[in-house]
Motif scaffolding. Sequence first.
Motif, PDB file in Angstrom:
ATOM      1  N   GLU A  67      32.432  28.490   4.357  1.00  0.00           N
ATOM      2  CA  GLU A  67      32.492  27.052   4.644  1.00  0.00           C
ATOM      3  C   GLU A  67      33.780  26.431   4.105  1.00  0.00           C
ATOM      4  OE1 GLU A  67      29.761  23.054   4.129  1.00  0.00           O
ATOM      5  OE2 GLU A  67      29.469  24.708   2.737  1.00  0.00           O
ATOM      6  N   ASN A  71      36.670  24.707   6.357  1.00  0.00           N
ATOM      7  CA  ASN A  71      37.015  23.297   6.149  1.00  0.00           C
ATOM      8  C   ASN A  71      38.502  23.117   5.883  1.00  0.00           C
ATOM      9  OD1 ASN A  71      34.455  22.277   6.599  1.00  0.00           O
ATOM     10  ND2 ASN A  71      33.874  22.431   4.451  1.00  0.00           N
ATOM     11  N   ARG A  80      34.417  24.957  14.000  1.00  0.00           N
ATOM     12  CA  ARG A  80      34.019  25.535  12.704  1.00  0.00           C
ATOM     13  C   ARG A  80      32.648  26.199  12.810  1.00  0.00           C
ATOM     14  NH1 ARG A  80      36.418  20.778  10.501  1.00  0.00           N
ATOM     15  NH2 ARG A  80      34.362  19.822  10.326  1.00  0.00           N
ATOM     16  N   GLN A  81      31.716  25.564  13.530  1.00  0.00           N
ATOM     17  CA  GLN A  81      30.379  26.145  13.673  1.00  0.00           C
ATOM     18  C   GLN A  81      30.435  27.481  14.410  1.00  0.00           C
ATOM     19  OE1 GLN A  81      28.389  22.846  15.608  1.00  0.00           O
ATOM     20  NE2 GLN A  81      27.441  22.180  13.689  1.00  0.00           N
ATOM     21  N   PHE A  84      32.052  30.046  12.104  1.00  0.00           N
ATOM     22  CA  PHE A  84      31.101  30.414  11.054  1.00  0.00           C
ATOM     23  C   PHE A  84      30.154  31.495  11.570  1.00  0.00           C
ATOM     24  CE2 PHE A  84      27.177  30.121   8.671  1.00  0.00           C
ATOM     25  CZ  PHE A  84      27.615  30.048   7.349  1.00  0.00           C
TER      26      PHE A  84
END
Length: 105
Positions: A67, A71, A80-81, A84
């Motif tokens: 994370e 970020n 980002r999701q 991830f």
Amino acid sequence: MRQLQALGAPPEVVKAAQAQQIESECLVLEDCWEAVQLFQVLGSQWRVVGGGFTKPRFEGIHFPSIESCLNLAVAGRKKRQKLFADIVLMSDEAARVINERIAAE
């Protein structure tokens, strides 16, 4: 190896590291490249349990580290999701392979 050489490691240390390195090549699709690069950046963030009198077991890359990295390095929540999820998938599969190799030793 380049990192060891850049840090001034003695030639025998570089040679020993080269002997342990598993040579492999793989094709990385362009749309996966960013996830692969971030996965490499997170290479020092593995959760490892055991050791000492037992063989270590790799559990995966520490989620808060993923994370934080995302970020700092990636703009856009949806991107980002997705990254991830990609990194967690790679981490899970890499942990499986690493643990199989450790168990076979």
